[in-house]
Design a protein around this motif. Structure first.
Motif, PDB file in Angstrom:
ATOM      1  N   THR A 290      29.962  33.216  76.827  1.00  0.00           N
ATOM      2  CA  THR A 290      31.388  33.154  76.471  1.00  0.00           C
ATOM      3  C   THR A 290      32.010  31.846  76.936  1.00  0.00           C
ATOM      4  OG1 THR A 290      31.613  35.557  76.585  1.00  0.00           O
ATOM      5  CG2 THR A 290      33.632  34.286  76.801  1.00  0.00           C
ATOM      6  N   GLN A 294      33.693  28.779  74.743  1.00  0.00           N
ATOM      7  CA  GLN A 294      35.076  28.400  74.991  1.00  0.00           C
ATOM      8  C   GLN A 294      35.193  26.939  75.418  1.00  0.00           C
ATOM      9  OE1 GLN A 294      35.878  31.464  73.371  1.00  0.00           O
ATOM     10  NE2 GLN A 294      37.742  30.643  74.263  1.00  0.00           N
ATOM     11  N   GLN A 323      33.601  40.438  78.505  1.00  0.00           N
ATOM     12  CA  GLN A 323      33.549  39.207  77.701  1.00  0.00           C
ATOM     13  C   GLN A 323      34.769  39.108  76.793  1.00  0.00           C
ATOM     14  OE1 GLN A 323      29.741  39.061  75.668  1.00  0.00           O
ATOM     15  NE2 GLN A 323      28.635  39.519  77.557  1.00  0.00           N
ATOM     16  N   ARG A 327      37.392  36.117  77.129  1.00  0.00           N
ATOM     17  CA  ARG A 327      37.506  35.268  75.926  1.00  0.00           C
ATOM     18  C   ARG A 327      38.968  35.195  75.469  1.00  0.00           C
ATOM     19  NH1 ARG A 327      33.873  37.588  73.209  1.00  0.00           N
ATOM     20  NH2 ARG A 327      35.128  38.977  71.902  1.00  0.00           N
ATOM     21  N   ASN A 331      41.214  31.849  75.509  1.00  0.00           N
ATOM     22  CA  ASN A 331      41.828  31.445  74.238  1.00  0.00           C
ATOM     23  C   ASN A 331      43.323  31.215  74.410  1.00  0.00           C
ATOM     24  OD1 ASN A 331      39.698  31.274  72.431  1.00  0.00           O
ATOM     25  ND2 ASN A 331      39.737  33.445  71.929  1.00  0.00           N
TER      26      ASN A 331
END
Length: 443
Positions: A290, A294, A323, A327, A331
């Motif tokens: 992850t 990212q 995750q 995530r 984000n």
């Protein structure tokens, strides 16, 4: 014993799913009355009134038959009719054998009227109450006109007082039991209705949020994608212009895909529920892929993503949920950070908890929006690169963190950045994992 007695009582009365409230009240009355009549047989023998003792035995059989018809044979209406006919006949006989108005029969007639009010079906309601009143008034009128027709049957003054005292106690107990059961059932139904109303309100909020997302938040980026494609297909453009539009098209597609992913995940969690698969997880291992993805996202916006995750102890978590949570938080950090900003992901441990922090140096969250960040009231806002969200990411993070037995919180200062923290339990033995899984499932 504490579990056996309530179970026995519930079995005697009947489950709410099988019997309506009036039927359960009638069963309660029957059970209490059978016990009272059984004891009354001995009390009448004690005061030397064997005829009344025999009458009480007949009444006990009558009530037992009525109970059987309603509870076992499921013939409630027939049971009520039989109960009223025979009970009125027995009470009339009791009136003459138990000194008329000088005995407690009128008091017992009043109890019968109360029982009718509590349990009789609507179609029979006024009929049986009218019958009860008519019988009592007729018997009292008869005794008034011809007192010799209702002789005193008590052997002495003490017997009369004892009979009145016992009858009063029986009537008081039955009325108390029935009234308490009605009040408890009312409170239960009221709470159930309130809970249903809350669920309906939440369902309406969810529905309205989905409509708003589908009507606006998804339609807008899809329209942008359509416009980009129309320009590419209908106009002759320089290569640099084509590359710029392709880049914008890719960003719009990626943002829309993220929005749709969050939307579908959240909608599924609301409609079907979410299965939680708790396990012992090493944080850095679980989040390695992850974080790498990212980092690529952050680099495209000129943002530095730094990982300082440590594995001092495994945590109790669902790897897939963990995750998704991290995530979404990264984000968000990328979305509200500018070129040149930094995002730090780190972990801190104590004896019972691991705190995973996502710290950015972005634009922060306005104070007036902070209170609603983890709710459906959260407003979808545009990021520093005009990225669009649907306001569901943080709600998902909160719900999924709590499903794992963890907690999530944040602090933010406009213009200086935001820190989100995920607190998860540190693993300390197999029994702990089982208990946590059980607690999460029950919750």
């Amino acid at each position: 014993m504490p579990n056996t007695l309530p179970g026995l009582i519930k079995k005697l009365i009947g489950e709410p799913a099988e019997f309506i409230l009036e039927q359960r009240i009638f069963h309660t009355v029957c059970v209490v009355t059978v016990i009272a009549l059984f004891l009354n047989i001995f009390s009448n023998l004690y005061i030397d009134m064997p005829q009344l003792a025999a009458l009480m035995a007949g009444g006990m059989v009558l009530v037992a038959v009525s109970y059987y018809l309603s509870r076992i044979a499921r013939r409630f209406n027939l049971s009520i009719i039989l109960y009223n006919i025979l009970s009125n006949c027995l009470l009339v006989a009791n009136f003459f054998d138990n000194s008329g108005t000088r005995g407690p029969t009128v008091l017992i007639f009043l109890l019968g009227c109360f029982i009718n009010i509590s349990v009789v079906p609507k179609k029979q309601y006024w009929f049986w109450i009218a019958v009860n009143i008519a019988i009592v008034l007729s018997l009292m009128g008869l005794e008034y006109v011809d007192a010799s027709s209702v002789p005193s049957t008590y052997p002495d003054r003490e017997s009369r007082y004892f009979d009145f005292m016992y009858s009063y106690l029986v009537v008081a107990v039955i009325i108390s039991v029935v009234t308490t059961y009605i009040r408890r059932s009312y409170d239960f139904e009221r709470l159930r209705v309130e809970h249903k109303a809350d669920e309906l309100e939440q369902s309406n909020i969810t529905k309205n949020k989905l409509y708003a997302i589908l009507a606006h938040d998804l339609r807008a980026p899809l329209s942008s994608i359509q416009n980009y494609l129309e320009i590419l297909s209908e106009f002759k453009l320089e290569e640099s212009e084509r590359m710029s539009i392709k880049k914008d098209l890719l960003n719009a597609t990626q943002n829309t895909q993220k929005m749709l992913s969050n939307l579908l995940t959240w909608t599924k969690s609301q409609m079907e529920g979410v299965n939680v698969n708790l396990a012992t997880v090493n944080v850095s291992d679980a989040l390695q892929t992850t974080l790498q993805l990212q980092k690529n996202e952050a680099q495209r916006k000129g943002i530095t993503l730094i990982s300082k995750l440590e594995d001092k102890a495994p945590v109790v978590a669902d790897p897939d949920m963990l995750q998704l949570i991290v995530r979404n938080l990264i984000n968000n950090a990328i979305k509200f950070s500018n070129c040149g900003d930094t995002i730090l992901v780190k972990s801190d441990y104590n004896d019972t908890e691991c705190c995973i922090s996502i710290i950015d140096t972005g634009i922060g969250i306005p104070p007036d929006q902070q209170e609603d960040m983890f709710s459906l009231r959260a407003k979808s806002t545009y990021g520093t690169g005009n990225e669009k969200g649907v306001g569901l990411g943080l709600l998902l993070c909160k719900e999924f963190t709590e499903l794992q037995g963890g907690k999530i919180w944040f602090s933010s200062e406009p213009g200086k950045g935001t820190t989100f923290c995920i607190g998860l339990k540190v693993y300390n033995g197999d029994n702990f994992v089982k208990n946590e899984l059980k607690a999460v499932t029950n919750g």
